[in-house]
Design a protein around this motif. Structure first.
Motif, PDB file in Angstrom:
ATOM      1  N   GLY A   1       0.884  -1.257  -0.113  1.00 27.87           N
ATOM      2  CA  GLY A   1       0.011   0.065   0.203  1.00 27.87           C
ATOM      3  C   GLY A   1       0.842   1.090  -0.069  1.00 27.87           C
ATOM      4  N   ARG A   2       1.870   1.273   0.435  1.00 26.53           N
ATOM      5  CA  ARG A   2       2.970   2.528   0.424  1.00 26.53           C
ATOM      6  C   ARG A   2       4.021   2.297  -0.665  1.00 26.53           C
ATOM      7  N   THR A   3       4.351   1.093  -0.870  1.00 23.88           N
ATOM      8  CA  THR A   3       5.658   0.776  -1.731  1.00 23.88           C
ATOM      9  C   THR A   3       5.092   0.908  -3.123  1.00 23.88           C
ATOM     10  N   SER A   4       3.944   0.183  -3.681  1.00 20.76           N
ATOM     11  CA  SER A   4       3.518   0.014  -4.842  1.00 20.76           C
ATOM     12  C   SER A   4       4.221  -1.509  -5.395  1.00 20.76           C
ATOM     13  N   ILE A   5       4.562  -2.200  -4.527  1.00 18.39           N
ATOM     14  CA  ILE A   5       5.256  -3.388  -4.971  1.00 18.39           C
ATOM     15  C   ILE A   5       5.111  -4.494  -3.926  1.00 18.39           C
ATOM     16  N   ASN A   6       4.895  -5.777  -4.172  1.00 16.12           N
ATOM     17  CA  ASN A   6       4.571  -6.793  -3.290  1.00 16.12           C
ATOM     18  C   ASN A   6       5.883  -7.806  -3.248  1.00 16.12           C
ATOM     19  N   ILE A   7       6.318  -8.003  -1.791  1.00 16.82           N
ATOM     20  CA  ILE A   7       7.139  -8.985  -2.054  1.00 16.82           C
ATOM     21  C   ILE A   7       6.539 -10.465  -1.937  1.00 16.82           C
ATOM     22  N   SER A   8       6.448 -11.225  -2.923  1.00 21.11           N
ATOM     23  CA  SER A   8       5.540 -12.443  -3.136  1.00 21.11           C
ATOM     24  C   SER A   8       5.990 -13.424  -2.064  1.00 21.11           C
ATOM     25  N   ALA A   9       5.126 -14.340  -1.760  1.00 22.71           N
ATOM     26  CA  ALA A   9       5.466 -15.585  -1.046  1.00 22.71           C
ATOM     27  C   ALA A   9       6.737 -16.189  -1.087  1.00 22.71           C
ATOM     28  N   GLU A  10       6.884 -16.410  -2.680  1.00 18.30           N
ATOM     29  CA  GLU A  10       8.131 -17.186  -3.285  1.00 18.30           C
ATOM     30  C   GLU A  10       9.255 -16.425  -2.793  1.00 18.30           C
ATOM     31  N   THR A  11       9.415 -15.079  -3.241  1.00 19.05           N
ATOM     32  CA  THR A  11      10.549 -14.398  -2.743  1.00 19.05           C
ATOM     33  C   THR A  11      10.861 -14.267  -1.305  1.00 19.05           C
ATOM     34  N   THR A  12      10.062 -14.014  -0.313  1.00 26.13           N
ATOM     35  CA  THR A  12      10.061 -14.136   0.907  1.00 26.13           C
ATOM     36  C   THR A  12      10.628 -15.493   1.176  1.00 26.13           C
ATOM     37  N   LEU A  13      10.341 -16.568   0.647  1.00 24.96           N
ATOM     38  CA  LEU A  13      10.762 -17.764   1.277  1.00 24.96           C
ATOM     39  C   LEU A  13      12.153 -18.082   0.649  1.00 24.96           C
ATOM     40  N   ARG A  14      12.420 -17.773  -0.498  1.00 24.41           N
ATOM     41  CA  ARG A  14      13.820 -17.655  -1.127  1.00 24.41           C
ATOM     42  C   ARG A  14      14.749 -16.927  -0.335  1.00 24.41           C
ATOM     43  N   LEU A  15      14.585 -15.764   0.135  1.00 25.63           N
ATOM     44  CA  LEU A  15      15.319 -14.893   0.996  1.00 25.63           C
ATOM     45  C   LEU A  15      15.487 -15.534   2.695  1.00 25.63           C
ATOM     46  N   ALA A  16      14.507 -16.138   2.967  1.00 30.05           N
ATOM     47  CA  ALA A  16      14.316 -16.804   4.241  1.00 30.05           C
ATOM     48  C   ALA A  16      15.188 -17.990   4.313  1.00 30.05           C
ATOM     49  N   ASN A  17      15.190 -18.794   3.182  1.00 30.09           N
ATOM     50  CA  ASN A  17      16.287 -19.877   3.176  1.00 30.09           C
ATOM     51  C   ASN A  17      17.570 -19.626   2.650  1.00 30.09           C
ATOM     52  N   ASP A  18      17.796 -18.560   2.218  1.00 32.02           N
ATOM     53  CA  ASP A  18      19.198 -18.421   1.319  1.00 32.02           C
ATOM     54  C   ASP A  18      20.033 -17.544   2.353  1.00 32.02           C
ATOM     55  N   PHE A  19      19.377 -16.780   3.472  1.00 35.47           N
ATOM     56  CA  PHE A  19      20.264 -15.813   4.233  1.00 35.47           C
ATOM     57  C   PHE A  19      19.930 -15.995   5.521  1.00 35.47           C
ATOM     58  N   LYS A  20      20.736 -16.532   6.344  1.00 37.65           N
ATOM     59  CA  LYS A  20      20.690 -16.985   7.809  1.00 37.65           C
ATOM     60  C   LYS A  20      20.367 -15.341   8.380  1.00 37.65           C
ATOM     61  N   ASN A  21      20.571 -14.339   8.144  1.00 35.12           N
ATOM     62  CA  ASN A  21      20.476 -13.138   8.997  1.00 35.12           C
ATOM     63  C   ASN A  21      19.248 -12.465   8.586  1.00 35.12           C
ATOM     64  N   ILE A  22      18.514 -12.791   7.641  1.00 30.79           N
ATOM     65  CA  ILE A  22      17.278 -12.641   7.247  1.00 30.79           C
ATOM     66  C   ILE A  22      16.120 -13.303   8.179  1.00 30.79           C
ATOM     67  N   VAL A  23      15.397 -12.919   9.339  1.00 31.60           N
ATOM     68  CA  VAL A  23      15.020 -13.606  10.348  1.00 31.60           C
ATOM     69  C   VAL A  23      13.591 -13.302  10.220  1.00 31.60           C
ATOM     70  N   ALA A  24      12.983 -12.460   9.664  1.00 27.91           N
ATOM     71  CA  ALA A  24      11.600 -12.288   9.809  1.00 27.91           C
ATOM     72  C   ALA A  24      11.151 -11.532   8.595  1.00 27.91           C
ATOM     73  N   ILE A  25       9.906 -11.350   8.738  1.00 31.83           N
ATOM     74  CA  ILE A  25       9.116 -10.287   7.619  1.00 31.83           C
ATOM     75  C   ILE A  25       8.067  -9.805   8.500  1.00 31.83           C
ATOM     76  N   LYS A  26       8.062  -8.621   8.376  1.00 26.06           N
ATOM     77  CA  LYS A  26       6.672  -7.617   8.872  1.00 26.06           C
ATOM     78  C   LYS A  26       5.987  -7.807   7.684  1.00 26.06           C
ATOM     79  N   GLU A  27       4.875  -8.414   7.702  1.00 28.61           N
ATOM     80  CA  GLU A  27       3.780  -8.646   6.661  1.00 28.61           C
ATOM     81  C   GLU A  27       2.490  -7.558   6.589  1.00 28.61           C
ATOM     82  N   ALA A  28       2.580  -6.829   6.069  1.00 30.47           N
ATOM     83  CA  ALA A  28       1.521  -5.646   5.849  1.00 30.47           C
ATOM     84  C   ALA A  28       0.760  -5.530   4.574  1.00 30.47           C
ATOM     85  N   SER A  29       0.745  -6.865   3.845  1.00 30.10           N
ATOM     86  CA  SER A  29       0.269  -6.746   2.508  1.00 30.10           C
ATOM     87  C   SER A  29      -1.432  -7.027   2.746  1.00 30.10           C
TER      88      SER A  29
END
Length: 294
Positions: free
Chosen positions: A141-169
């Motif tokens: 609603g603020r950025t005009s872009i959605n981080i898809s579930a697939e991209t979130t999961l890809r980042l969560a699996n690939d980078f140990k220090n990406i520990v969470a998502i604040k989901e406001a979609s």
């Protein structure tokens, strides 16, 4: 799983005087009010803190002030995002107080409208630059872009220090897809006060909240009851605040929450343009809703 970002995080506002300068005394009182009423961590320099209209020196002054007042009582998360990846990375590399904070919250790049691959590469660079845990922030609603579930999961699996998502979609199917497929040590955090209760019931670990600025105890009690599986108690508390939350964002954020904090005599009702106070009509409505909650 116990996570350092479990429970109630508060996206803290920045109080101003009438002349637009920062009201550090009110900020002190607000930080103490949050911590004394049971919130779990503070999020500094987010949208709610009007970070977009503070200059670098002011941001540093607010961060340093909160670090001092907090005195390591609760974890601190600092907002560090933007739509120029290299500038964000530079800001992360030059941040001065990593010993005092627990993580950074980084909003999806706004305005540019990158592809999902662009989002992945943006966060890859942030992850590689950050010495502390990273929380993704998805707010289409603020950025005009959605981080898809697939991209979130890809980042969560690939980078140990990406520990969470604040989901406001607000997209519950997307949120469920992330919760259902995420790694065990990755947290989904509600970025939507109104959806926090159902999201916790589905497996989210808490919230980064706006309403908790004004009702830290009530909202924390709801979150804790939901996390403890005391569903009926949580539901009662959820509906106690539901109507006020529904009216919180009608005339923009942080306009609504600053009005409520002003009604509760915690701050003056001042903003930096382009933000303005809520209308007199809406202020009166919020006043009525606040008296009902009390």
């Amino acid at each position: 799983m116990s996570h350092q970002f479990t429970g109630t995080g508060v996206a803290i506002i920045t109080p101003f005087f009438t002349n637009g300068s920062i009201d550090f005394n009110s900020l002190t009182n607000l930080v103490d009010f949050q911590i004394n009423n049971g919130i779990n961590y503070l999020v500094v320099m987010g949208t709610t803190g009007e970070a977009a209209t503070l200059n670098k020196d002011e941001k540093k002054a607010v961060i340093d002030h909160i670090i001092k007042i907090n005195n390591k009582r609760v974890p601190l998360v600092i907002g560090m995002g933007g739509n120029n990846t290299y500038e964000v990375v530079e800001g992360i590399k030059n941040f001065h107080a990593y010993k005092e904070i627990s993580g950074i919250l980084s909003v999806a790049p706004y305005y540019n409208k990158p592809s999902q691959e662009g989002l992945y590469q943006h966060y890859k660079m942030i992850s590689e630059a950050s010495p502390v845990p990273v929380i993704l922030y998805n707010v289409p609603g603020r950025t005009s872009i959605n981080i898809s579930a697939e991209t979130t999961l890809r980042l969560a699996n690939d980078f140990k220090n990406i520990v969470a998502i604040k989901e406001a979609s607000g997209n519950m199917e997307q949120i469920m897809a992330i919760i259902n497929n995420k790694p065990n040590d990755f947290a989904v955090i509600s970025g939507d006060d109104a959806l926090t209760f159902p999201m916790i019931c589905l497996g989210a670990e808490g919230v980064i909240s706006v309403i908790a600025n004004a009702f830290p105890k009530e909202f924390s009690n709801m979150v804790n009851a939901a996390l403890d599986n005391k569903i009926e108690d949580a539901k009662t508390l959820h509906f106690k605040l539901f109507e006020i939350i529904q009216n919180l964002f009608t005339e923009g954020n942080p306009a609504g929450i600053k009005a409520i904090l002003n009604i509760n005599n915690l701050i003056e009702n001042n903003f930096r343009l382009p933000m303005t106070p809520v209308s007199d009509k809406h202020y009166a409505k919020l006043e009525k809703l606040v008296s009902q909650v009390k």
